[in-house]
Design an enzyme around this catalytic site. Structure first.
Site, PDB file in Angstrom:
ATOM      1  N   CYS A 150     -46.765   6.969 -22.613  1.00  0.00           N
ATOM      2  CA  CYS A 150     -46.054   7.592 -23.730  1.00  0.00           C
ATOM      3  C   CYS A 150     -44.771   6.826 -24.075  1.00  0.00           C
ATOM      4  CB  CYS A 150     -45.765   9.049 -23.425  1.00  0.00           C
ATOM      5  SG  CYS A 150     -45.092   9.341 -21.775  1.00  0.00           S
TER       6      CYS A 150
HETATM    7  N1  LIG Z   1     -48.308  14.387 -20.352  1.00  0.00           N
HETATM    8  C1  LIG Z   1     -48.109  13.334 -21.133  1.00  0.00           C
HETATM    9  O1  LIG Z   1     -47.291  13.377 -22.077  1.00  0.00           O
HETATM   10  C2  LIG Z   1     -48.837  12.054 -20.894  1.00  0.00           C
HETATM   11  C3  LIG Z   1     -49.686  11.858 -19.828  1.00  0.00           C
HETATM   12  N2  LIG Z   1     -50.313  10.660 -19.666  1.00  0.00           N
HETATM   13  C4  LIG Z   1     -51.183  10.427 -18.529  1.00  0.00           C
HETATM   14  O2  LIG Z   1     -52.372  11.201 -18.640  1.00  0.00           O
HETATM   15  C5  LIG Z   1     -52.817  11.586 -17.341  1.00  0.00           C
HETATM   16  C6  LIG Z   1     -52.851  13.114 -17.275  1.00  0.00           C
HETATM   17  O3  LIG Z   1     -51.538  13.594 -17.483  1.00  0.00           O
HETATM   18  P1  LIG Z   1     -51.190  15.123 -17.709  1.00  0.00           P
HETATM   19  O4  LIG Z   1     -52.215  15.771 -18.548  1.00  0.00           O
HETATM   20  O5  LIG Z   1     -49.789  15.147 -18.141  1.00  0.00           O
HETATM   21  O6  LIG Z   1     -51.300  15.660 -16.191  1.00  0.00           O
HETATM   22  P2  LIG Z   1     -51.599  17.130 -15.669  1.00  0.00           P
HETATM   23  O7  LIG Z   1     -51.007  17.198 -14.325  1.00  0.00           O
HETATM   24  O8  LIG Z   1     -51.171  18.125 -16.691  1.00  0.00           O
HETATM   25  O9  LIG Z   1     -53.190  17.179 -15.558  1.00  0.00           O
HETATM   26  C7  LIG Z   1     -53.930  16.451 -14.626  1.00  0.00           C
HETATM   27  C8  LIG Z   1     -55.403  16.753 -14.777  1.00  0.00           C
HETATM   28  O10 LIG Z   1     -56.110  15.992 -13.806  1.00  0.00           O
HETATM   29  C9  LIG Z   1     -56.896  16.880 -12.966  1.00  0.00           C
HETATM   30  N3  LIG Z   1     -56.877  16.343 -11.604  1.00  0.00           N
HETATM   31  C10 LIG Z   1     -55.790  16.186 -10.806  1.00  0.00           C
HETATM   32  N4  LIG Z   1     -56.151  15.588  -9.645  1.00  0.00           N
HETATM   33  C11 LIG Z   1     -57.485  15.358  -9.740  1.00  0.00           C
HETATM   34  C12 LIG Z   1     -58.435  14.773  -8.869  1.00  0.00           C
HETATM   35  N5  LIG Z   1     -58.083  14.306  -7.668  1.00  0.00           N
HETATM   36  N6  LIG Z   1     -59.728  14.704  -9.266  1.00  0.00           N
HETATM   37  C13 LIG Z   1     -60.110  15.198 -10.461  1.00  0.00           C
HETATM   38  N7  LIG Z   1     -59.237  15.774 -11.340  1.00  0.00           N
HETATM   39  C14 LIG Z   1     -57.956  15.841 -10.973  1.00  0.00           C
HETATM   40  C15 LIG Z   1     -56.216  18.223 -13.080  1.00  0.00           C
HETATM   41  O11 LIG Z   1     -57.163  19.222 -12.794  1.00  0.00           O
HETATM   42  P3  LIG Z   1     -56.775  20.745 -12.450  1.00  0.00           P
HETATM   43  O12 LIG Z   1     -56.248  21.362 -13.696  1.00  0.00           O
HETATM   44  O13 LIG Z   1     -58.029  21.341 -12.035  1.00  0.00           O
HETATM   45  O14 LIG Z   1     -55.733  20.661 -11.389  1.00  0.00           O
HETATM   46  C16 LIG Z   1     -55.788  18.211 -14.544  1.00  0.00           C
HETATM   47  O15 LIG Z   1     -56.882  18.534 -15.370  1.00  0.00           O
HETATM   48  C17 LIG Z   1     -51.848  10.968 -16.338  1.00  0.00           C
HETATM   49  O16 LIG Z   1     -52.307   9.725 -15.912  1.00  0.00           O
HETATM   50  C18 LIG Z   1     -50.586  10.828 -17.176  1.00  0.00           C
HETATM   51  O17 LIG Z   1     -49.729   9.905 -16.650  1.00  0.00           O
HETATM   52  C19 LIG Z   1     -50.166   9.637 -20.542  1.00  0.00           C
HETATM   53  C20 LIG Z   1     -49.352   9.772 -21.621  1.00  0.00           C
HETATM   54  C21 LIG Z   1     -48.595  10.975 -21.876  1.00  0.00           C
HETATM   55  C1  LIG Z   2     -41.175  13.341 -18.609  1.00  0.00           C
HETATM   56  C2  LIG Z   2     -42.076  12.622 -17.634  1.00  0.00           C
HETATM   57  O1  LIG Z   2     -42.064  12.899 -16.453  1.00  0.00           O
HETATM   58  N1  LIG Z   2     -42.861  11.669 -18.150  1.00  0.00           N
HETATM   59  C3  LIG Z   2     -43.789  10.908 -17.348  1.00  0.00           C
HETATM   60  C4  LIG Z   2     -44.499   9.914 -18.231  1.00  0.00           C
HETATM   61  C5  LIG Z   2     -45.926  10.272 -18.474  1.00  0.00           C
HETATM   62  C6  LIG Z   2     -46.836   9.082 -18.694  1.00  0.00           C
HETATM   63  O2  LIG Z   2     -47.074   8.566 -19.772  1.00  0.00           O
HETATM   64  O3  LIG Z   2     -47.242   8.543 -17.557  1.00  0.00           O
HETATM   65  P1  LIG Z   2     -48.444   7.524 -17.178  1.00  0.00           P
HETATM   66  O4  LIG Z   2     -47.931   6.166 -17.369  1.00  0.00           O
HETATM   67  O5  LIG Z   2     -48.733   7.772 -15.769  1.00  0.00           O
HETATM   68  O6  LIG Z   2     -49.581   7.780 -18.094  1.00  0.00           O
HETATM   69  C7  LIG Z   2     -43.101  10.117 -16.243  1.00  0.00           C
HETATM   70  O7  LIG Z   2     -41.973   9.706 -16.392  1.00  0.00           O
HETATM   71  O8  LIG Z   2     -43.803   9.809 -15.247  1.00  0.00           O
END
Ligand SMILES: NC(=O)C1=CN([C@@H]2O[C@H](COP(=O)(O)OP(=O)(O)OC[C@H]3O[C@@H](n4cnc5c(N)ncnc54)[C@H](OP(=O)(O)O)[C@@H]3O)[C@@H](O)[C@H]2O)C=CC1
Ligand SMILES: CC(=O)N[C@@H](CCC(=O)OP(=O)(O)O)C(=O)O
Length: 346
Positions: A150
């Site tokens: 992000c």
């Molecule tokens: N949040 C954001 O703004 C952004 C996130 N990302 C990336 O996207 C990815 C997801 O982030 P985010 O949605 O925020 O994270 P969350 O913690 O909200 O969600 C993680 C998801 O992964 C599942 N999960 C966790 N561990 C396992 C495992 N061992 N095996 C299978 N499933 C698993 C969880 O399942 P359950 O619900 O059942 O626990 C949940 O559905 C990360 O890599 C993050 O860095 C990238 C850009 C922006």
């Molecule tokens: C506010 C906050 O905690 N933000 C996350 C960024 C989420 C993200 O984009 O992480 P990945 O590179 O793992 O997809 C962090 O700093 O780790």
């Protein structure tokens, strides 16, 4: 119809992706997985999807998942998309990873910043960095797309026109970013605890954040020389959005009007990039709920520095929206299919 699976559908990024895919006319949601909520319907976990998505969450079974889908989105903590990548490659399917597993071209750099062993280095060479505005042609033919982080999305889009045109000193870049709490995911943690984040504003990952090598990798490619940055993320008491304020020393004397024109030419025809008029500045509220990246360019003649502001919704252009944009590019669809909406205001 394109059969899609979302692994990690119950995270913030995954659930936002499911919301978008439910409105995508060319997509059939085939598999949704969760660790904790397997057996429940998606709308039981996320009531906003009631009447919109009727799908039981499944436990992850990689061979079965891949055999049932044309394309798989992984929205998992880093390290977990690698085995899925191997299976996707074996079966000739396609993968869009929202995590960090395929973003860094140098596996040693990944291992040192993420403190995780990389078990799919053979796949990294063929993975494409999924920023369509910069890598559209490679994304079209790709098997694995590494959806950007992000913070890197906002920072790279903000700096690309300057670096591609060699207008700044590549050792003077400062990226000061402020993020909403949803960026940290849905899992419970002290970092995102209500009383830790409300009426609080704090820096974290100072000089150590994992997005630093990702930003430097992409900016160096654009500039054709190694680029280093100071990147400092902050957590703000809001849910969505990232505002980045970016500073760099100009190597040429140019006005804000000239640079704004240059940005408009660079991003000409880009549906999701909005270069604002001089004197108008991006805000997180103006992009919330949309796939836009808003940019402004200002020059401080006193210091000879350019100041770029960049705003995105971390869950849309910073994650799920960009992933759908990449899907559209991969499958030759109009890039705004399923994404053709403005943000929400207020
Ligand atoms: N949040 C954001 O703004 C952004 C996130 N990302 C990336 O996207 C990815 C997801 O982030 P985010 O949605 O925020 O994270 P969350 O913690 O909200 O969600 C993680 C998801 O992964 C599942 N999960 C966790 N561990 C396992 C495992 N061992 N095996 C299978 N499933 C698993 C969880 O399942 P359950 O619900 O059942 O626990 C949940 O559905 C990360 O890599 C993050 O860095 C990238 C850009 C922006
Ligand atoms: C506010 C906050 O905690 N933000 C996350 C960024 C989420 C993200 O984009 O992480 P990945 O590179 O793992 O997809 C962090 O700093 O780790």
């Amino acid at each position: 119809m394109i059969k899609v699976g979302v692994v990690g559908a119950t995270g913030y990024a995954g659930a936002e992706l499911v919301r978008l895919l439910a409105g995508h006319p060319e997509v059939e949601i085939t598999v949704l997985t969760s660790q904790t909520y397997a057996g429940k319907n998606m709308w039981e976990v996320f009531p906003h999807l009631y009447g919109m998505v009727d799908k039981t969450l499944e436990e992850l079974n990689i061979p079965e998942l891949v055999s049932r889908c044309d394309v798989i989105f992984t929205a998992l903590p880093h390290g977990h998309a690698m085995p899925i990548g191997h299976e996707v490659m074996r079966r000739g399917r396609r993968l869009i990873d929202l995590g960090a597993d395929f973003r860094l071209k140098d596996v040693d750099v990944y291992q040192s910043w993420y403190k995780t062993e990389h078990t799919a280095s053979v796949l990294v060479a063929s993975a494409v960095y999924g920023l369509p505005e910069l890598h559209r042609d490679e994304i079209k033919g790709s098997v694995i797309v590494a959806n950007p982080g992000c913070y890197p999305t906002g920072a790279i889009l903000g700096l690309a026109p300057l670096l591609a045109n060699k207008l700044i000193d590549t050792e003077t870049i400062i990226i000061d970013s402020k993020s909403g709490v949803s960026g940290a995911g849905r899992g419970l943690s002290l970092k995102t605890h209500f009383s830790e984040t409300t009426e609080n504003f704090q820096a974290y990952g100072v000089a150590t954040h994992r997005h630093t090598p990702e930003i430097e990798q992409e900016l160096s490619e654009l500039a054709g020389v190694p680029v280093i940055v100071n990147f400092t993320p902050h957590l703000t008491p809001m849910v969505r959005g990232i505002l980045s304020t970016i500073y760099a020393k100009l190597t040429t004397d140019m006005s804000a009007e000239e640079l704004t024109d240059l940005y408009r030419r660079f991003y000409h025809g880009e549906r999701f990039i909005r270069v604002l008029p001089v004197g108008m500045y991006p805000s997180t509220k103006a992009v919330a709920g949309s796939n836009h990246c808003d940019l402004s360019v200002t020059v401080d003649p006193r210091t000879g520095r350019v100041i770029v502001l960049s705003a995105i919704d971390n869950l849309l252009k910073g994650a799920a929206g960009q992933a759908v944009q990449n899907l559209n590019v991969m499958f030759g669809l109009p890039e705004d299919t399923g994404l053709n909406f403005a943000g929400m205001y207020p």
